[in-house]
Scaffold this active site. Structure first.
Site, PDB file in Angstrom:
ATOM      1  N   CYS B  98      18.132 -45.197  28.824  1.00  0.00           N
ATOM      2  CA  CYS B  98      17.180 -46.229  28.384  1.00  0.00           C
ATOM      3  C   CYS B  98      17.231 -47.401  29.354  1.00  0.00           C
ATOM      4  O   CYS B  98      16.209 -47.983  29.725  1.00  0.00           O
ATOM      5  CB  CYS B  98      17.530 -46.734  26.987  1.00  0.00           C
ATOM      6  SG  CYS B  98      17.869 -45.447  25.778  1.00  0.00           S
ATOM      7  N   CYS B 101      15.049 -47.855  32.621  1.00  0.00           N
ATOM      8  CA  CYS B 101      13.710 -48.443  32.535  1.00  0.00           C
ATOM      9  C   CYS B 101      13.723 -49.842  31.921  1.00  0.00           C
ATOM     10  O   CYS B 101      12.953 -50.709  32.321  1.00  0.00           O
ATOM     11  CB  CYS B 101      12.779 -47.562  31.704  1.00  0.00           C
ATOM     12  SG  CYS B 101      12.413 -45.971  32.471  1.00  0.00           S
ATOM     13  N   HIS B 102      14.575 -50.056  30.904  1.00  0.00           N
ATOM     14  CA  HIS B 102      14.486 -51.298  30.121  1.00  0.00           C
ATOM     15  C   HIS B 102      15.568 -52.318  30.449  1.00  0.00           C
ATOM     16  O   HIS B 102      15.583 -53.393  29.858  1.00  0.00           O
ATOM     17  CB  HIS B 102      14.545 -50.977  28.623  1.00  0.00           C
ATOM     18  CG  HIS B 102      13.427 -50.105  28.146  1.00  0.00           C
ATOM     19  ND1 HIS B 102      12.128 -50.553  28.028  1.00  0.00           N
ATOM     20  CD2 HIS B 102      13.401 -48.807  27.749  1.00  0.00           C
ATOM     21  CE1 HIS B 102      11.356 -49.559  27.574  1.00  0.00           C
ATOM     22  NE2 HIS B 102      12.109 -48.490  27.407  1.00  0.00           N
ATOM     23  N   CYS B 136      10.007 -41.939  24.595  1.00  0.00           N
ATOM     24  CA  CYS B 136      10.710 -42.259  25.845  1.00  0.00           C
ATOM     25  C   CYS B 136      11.653 -41.124  26.225  1.00  0.00           C
ATOM     26  O   CYS B 136      11.751 -40.737  27.383  1.00  0.00           O
ATOM     27  CB  CYS B 136      11.507 -43.555  25.710  1.00  0.00           C
ATOM     28  SG  CYS B 136      10.477 -45.039  25.675  1.00  0.00           S
ATOM     29  N   CYS B 199       6.273 -47.045  -6.313  1.00  0.00           N
ATOM     30  CA  CYS B 199       7.136 -48.067  -5.711  1.00  0.00           C
ATOM     31  C   CYS B 199       6.927 -49.372  -6.469  1.00  0.00           C
ATOM     32  O   CYS B 199       7.880 -50.088  -6.796  1.00  0.00           O
ATOM     33  CB  CYS B 199       6.774 -48.300  -4.248  1.00  0.00           C
ATOM     34  SG  CYS B 199       6.604 -46.796  -3.267  1.00  0.00           S
ATOM     35  N   CYS B 202       8.787 -50.282  -9.856  1.00  0.00           N
ATOM     36  CA  CYS B 202      10.143 -50.824  -9.785  1.00  0.00           C
ATOM     37  C   CYS B 202      10.198 -52.102  -8.955  1.00  0.00           C
ATOM     38  O   CYS B 202      10.784 -53.093  -9.368  1.00  0.00           O
ATOM     39  CB  CYS B 202      11.098 -49.774  -9.209  1.00  0.00           C
ATOM     40  SG  CYS B 202      11.413 -48.420 -10.377  1.00  0.00           S
ATOM     41  N   HIS B 203       9.598 -52.098  -7.765  1.00  0.00           N
ATOM     42  CA  HIS B 203       9.836 -53.184  -6.803  1.00  0.00           C
ATOM     43  C   HIS B 203       8.818 -54.323  -6.854  1.00  0.00           C
ATOM     44  O   HIS B 203       9.037 -55.363  -6.252  1.00  0.00           O
ATOM     45  CB  HIS B 203       9.930 -52.619  -5.395  1.00  0.00           C
ATOM     46  CG  HIS B 203      11.107 -51.697  -5.223  1.00  0.00           C
ATOM     47  ND1 HIS B 203      12.409 -52.136  -5.359  1.00  0.00           N
ATOM     48  CD2 HIS B 203      11.191 -50.366  -4.969  1.00  0.00           C
ATOM     49  CE1 HIS B 203      13.240 -51.117  -5.162  1.00  0.00           C
ATOM     50  NE2 HIS B 203      12.520 -50.024  -4.940  1.00  0.00           N
ATOM     51  N   CYS B 244      14.217 -42.791  -3.197  1.00  0.00           N
ATOM     52  CA  CYS B 244      13.508 -43.462  -4.295  1.00  0.00           C
ATOM     53  C   CYS B 244      12.469 -42.533  -4.914  1.00  0.00           C
ATOM     54  O   CYS B 244      12.312 -42.494  -6.132  1.00  0.00           O
ATOM     55  CB  CYS B 244      12.862 -44.762  -3.813  1.00  0.00           C
ATOM     56  SG  CYS B 244      14.037 -46.146  -3.698  1.00  0.00           S
TER      57      CYS B 244
END
Lengths: 158, 283
Positions: B98, B101-102, B136, B199, B202-203, B244
């Protein structure tokens, strides 16, 4: 031999359920969500109902509802109302309807339907995450619903 | 030694009673340096559903919260360190890492995680950070892609994300990303499984309430990957979604599926404005 005996016993229970009980798709709800007849054709057993209410792998009602009488069971949830005294202000017919399919009483409620086998989106095989079998069973059997209702009826105002 | 201390904390937690309710008012300061935004006004697209967005950190016990305040206590940082090693490791037919390139991730990766998932013009798709890393690996390094949410993939995600900590989550939901975002929103409000829970059940409707022993948060993902005391490893967003949905007695989607990519974009956008916390610590 042994296997035959078990199969015979199984078909006996199935036969009995059909003869006297009501299948999930055939339950008839009043306009207010009540169910008048026993789903199993038998009376409920409040002691068993108490266990089903508290047991994680069965009703697990306590995950959403607190009940003072269940002080021996840890971790009562807060998603639904506290059920102390619910047997005083609700009839057995109302409670049977609420436990079988609470959406018939409370539109859009988060409370699951415990005696229902169709109309789900991506139903699973229990808690495996895999697809449900074609003959999906209700979360609680007819007799288990009756047992839970019998337990709820014992929750009287003191 | 450290492991024993953690086990002891877990035991104490299991014994504490429920009914604390709501989010607490603590402040999260990282390494005595960075003050995190853990509560803020809901983004516009969410204003009809809630006023305030709150990090999952506020719904955890003081002991669990404490572990996230210091990189030496945060077990998730150990996995980010493995990611750092992989960053510099040459792999694949092109003889590249990685870093080839970075360069230094502490410079090139600052702010990157805050904007993912993100539309990719060339590929004409919304990509999660893991999808971008795999692109990548395959096209630039000539290396094998990592399995979605596998240890290697999560370690790298934790390493990259750690360079955005304290910066506000800021994913784009308009333009070419909008269709995917709407798919994710649909999934968020769909009541799956035999328990027929979304979702949102509950959330959104019940955060702050206990469901059995679990203190429901808003299900935000600004803290991912999360180190969970429960399984003692780093956990990816899609694996959490899968768990979940499984808990609604549903047939789940798979990590890396188009459904979970869309859901990740949507859920991340519900946290636009909260600080990136990953890798965070949860129970």
């Amino acid at each position: 031999m042994r296997l035959t005996a078990i199969t015979a016993a199984l078909s006996l229970t199935a036969g009995a359920a059909l003869a006297e009980g009501v299948a999930p798709d055939d339950v008839s709800y009043s306009d207010y969500g009540e169910v008048t007849v026993s789903l199993s054709g038998q009376p409920g057993d409040a002691t068993r109902g108490r266990e089903i209410f508290a047991n994680k792998s069965q009703g697990n009602c306590v995950s959403c509802h607190a009940v003072t009488e269940l002080a021996d069971v840890p971790f009562h949830g807060e998603v639904g109302p506290i059920l102390d005294g619910v047997g005083s202000y609700r009839t057995a017919e109302e409670l049977r309807g609420i436990v079988a399919n609470a959406k018939m009483t409370f539109e859009g409620t988060v409370m699951p339907a415990f005696y229902k086998t169709s109309g789900f989106i991506r139903p699973g095989d229990g808690y495996t995450g895999k697809a449900a079998p074609d003959d999906l069973a209700p979360i609680l059997s007819a007799q288990e619903i009756e047992d839970v209702v019998a337990f709820l009826m014992t929750l009287q105002d003191s | 030694m450290r492991h024993m201390a953690l086990t002891a904390i877990a035991a104490v937690l299991a014994g504490t009673a429920a009914f604390a309710g709501g989010a607490d008012d603590d402040t999260l300061i990282l390494n005595d340096e960075i003050e995190m935004v853990t509560k803020t006004a809901a983004p516009d697209h969410l204003s009809d559903a809630m006023d305030e967005i709150i990090s999952g950190w506020h719904f955890r016990s003081d002991e669990t919260q404490q572990l996230q305040t210091d990189d030496f206590e945060n077990q998730g940082m150990i996995f980010a360190d493995y990611g750092a090693e992989a960053w510099d490791t040459v792999e694949g037919s092109e003889d590249k890492s990685c870093a080839s390139c970075h360069g230094d991730a502490a410079e090139s990766m600052v702010g990157v995680a805050a904007t993912y998932p993100k539309w990719n013009d060339g590929a004409e798709e919304v990509r999660t950070l893991q999808m971008q890393v795999n692109d990548c690996r395959t096209t630039r390094m000539g290396a094998e892609p990592w399995k979605y949410d596998s240890g290697d993939a999560i370690n790298m995600e934790a390493f990259v994300t750690s360079h955005s900590r304290g910066m506000p989550v800021n994913v784009a939901i308009d333009g070419p990303a909008e269709a995917t975002w709407l798919d994710g929103k649909d999934i968020y409000y769909t009541r799956y499984g035999q328990l027929e829970l979304a979702c949102a059940s509950c959330h959104e409707q019940n955060y702050g309430n206990y469901i059995r022993a679990d203190h429901l948060s808003q299900g935000q993902i600004n803290g991912f990957p999360t180190y969970r005391l429960k399984n003692a490893k780093l956990n990816g967003v899609h694996s959490r979604f899968k768990g979940c949905i499984r808990d609604t007695r549903a047939h789940t989607f798979s990590p890396g599926s188009p459904e979970f990519v869309a859901l990740e974009l949507y859920v991340k956008s519900r946290g636009n404005g909260l600080s990136v916390e990953g890798p965070s610590v949860r129970n």
